[in-house]
Write an enzyme that holds these catalytic residues in place. Structure first.
Site, PDB file in Angstrom:
ATOM      1  N   CYS A   1       0.790  -1.409  -0.006  1.00 45.35           N
ATOM      2  CA  CYS A   1      -0.292   0.031  -0.080  1.00 45.35           C
ATOM      3  C   CYS A   1       0.647   1.287   0.187  1.00 45.35           C
ATOM      4  CB  CYS A   1      -1.224  -0.312   1.103  1.00 45.35           C
ATOM      5  SG  CYS A   1      -2.697   0.217   1.026  1.00 45.35           S
TER       6      CYS A   1
ATOM      7  N   ARG B   1     -11.844   7.282  -2.447  1.00 44.60           N
ATOM      8  CA  ARG B   1     -10.763   5.909  -2.083  1.00 44.60           C
ATOM      9  C   ARG B   1     -11.429   4.914  -2.750  1.00 44.60           C
ATOM     10  NH1 ARG B   1      -7.358   7.628   1.530  1.00 44.60           N
ATOM     11  NH2 ARG B   1      -6.933   5.559   2.315  1.00 44.60           N
TER      12      ARG B   1
ATOM     13  N   HIS C   1      -3.782  -5.606   1.637  1.00 44.59           N
ATOM     14  CA  HIS C   1      -2.795  -5.531   3.110  1.00 44.59           C
ATOM     15  C   HIS C   1      -3.821  -6.021   3.925  1.00 44.59           C
ATOM     16  CE1 HIS C   1      -5.699  -2.343   3.982  1.00 44.59           C
ATOM     17  NE2 HIS C   1      -5.108  -0.860   3.260  1.00 44.59           N
TER      18      HIS C   1
HETATM   19  N1  GLN Z   1      -2.157   6.997   1.551  1.00 45.98           N
HETATM   20  C1  GLN Z   1      -1.915   5.822   0.254  1.00 45.98           C
HETATM   21  C2  GLN Z   1      -3.317   6.119   0.065  1.00 45.98           C
HETATM   22  O1  GLN Z   1      -4.659   6.364   0.837  1.00 45.98           O
HETATM   23  C3  GLN Z   1      -1.787   4.809   1.184  1.00 45.98           C
HETATM   24  C4  GLN Z   1      -2.676   4.065   2.336  1.00 45.98           C
HETATM   25  C5  GLN Z   1      -2.435   3.052   2.544  1.00 45.98           C
HETATM   26  O2  GLN Z   1      -1.367   2.642   3.365  1.00 45.98           O
HETATM   27  N2  GLN Z   1      -3.564   2.000   3.195  1.00 45.98           N
HETATM   28  O3  GLN Z   1      -3.650   6.521  -1.628  1.00 45.98           O
END
Ligand code: GLN
Length: 238
Positions: free
Chosen positions: A93, A126, A189
């Protein structure tokens, strides 16, 4: 035989239980009588990559990634030499995004390590969901959970898998993650390895091959792990 795992900056990059990936690698070594050790590095520590066999770079929020990126740029050359020398890396990630050239966010650009030719741009909404992948390199599907604002573009690199369910790198091209030399970058993850023992063994066998020239790993009884894997596969794909 002994494998040393370097966990980079777990105080900052440790979203969603990335440490479970370390425990999985340690256990699967120990069950086979292979010594395993984990060294955790904080931002103040210097890292001797020649003593490491597997490097884990976990997930982090945009803010934490920004804090880590300056430090990563300062160790870039050593990290790059390790990768080019077939060092094993699992980057999850936020850590995956940092493998690339940059991650552009509303707050500005987070410079990456440029270890792999890829880049990331923040998008909306997201991308949050369960996710299932397939890759003919691996005997079972890869299952996990994704939660990222970034859209990653890997150019001509090979993906970690083809998306059967979920969003993947950018929600558009049906690909997830990246495979480059012995580097795995992925948005999965939750943690990734306990539900995907075949991926854990891929990392371990690449590390043993590189260090000792050993091919193949003693099989373990993965009945329970694969039941969990199949449960997710059947729930979302079949
Ligand atoms: N901050 C990054 C995003 O939102 C990665 C997030 C994460 O590691 N879950 O894309």
């Amino acid at each position: 035989m002994k494998l040393t795992i370097g966990h980079l900056y777990p105080d900052l990059l440790n979203l969603y239980g990335d440490r479970g990936n370390i425990q999985c690698m340690m256990k699967r070594c120990q069950w086979r009588g292979i010594d395993a050790e984990t060294i955790e590095f904080t931002l103040e520590d210097s890292i001797d990559f020649s003593s490491l066999d597997i490097v884990l770079l976990g997930g982090g929020s945009d803010r934490e990634q920004m804090l880590v990126c300056h430090k990563l740029r300062s160790i870039r050359q050593d990290f790059r030499d390790y990768v080019e020398d077939n060092g094993v890396v699992i980057a999850v990630c936020g850590g995956y995004q940092l493998l690339g050239h940059y991650y552009d966010t509303e707050e500005g650009r987070i410079e990456g390590l440029s270890l792999v030719d890829l880049h990331t741009e923040q998008g909306s909404p997201r991308l949050i969901d369960n996710i299932v992948l397939e890759n003919s390199l691996f005997p079972h599907p890869i299952v996990g959970f994704e939660n990222h604002g970034g859209r990653t573009y890997i150019g001509d690199n090979k993906p970690f898998g083809k998306v059967l369910y979920g969003h993947g790198n950018n929600g558009e091209d049906g690909q997830e993650g990246v495979l480059y030399k012995n580097v795995v970058g992925t948005y999965l993850h939750g943690p990734l390895l306990p539900k995907n023992p075949h991926i854990c063994d891929y990392l371990l066998s690449n590390a043993l091959q590189r260090k000792y020239g050993v091919n193949g790993l003693e099989p373990l009884d993965d009945t329970q792990e694969l039941e969990a894997n199949q449960y997710i596969y059947k729930r979302f794909v079949k």
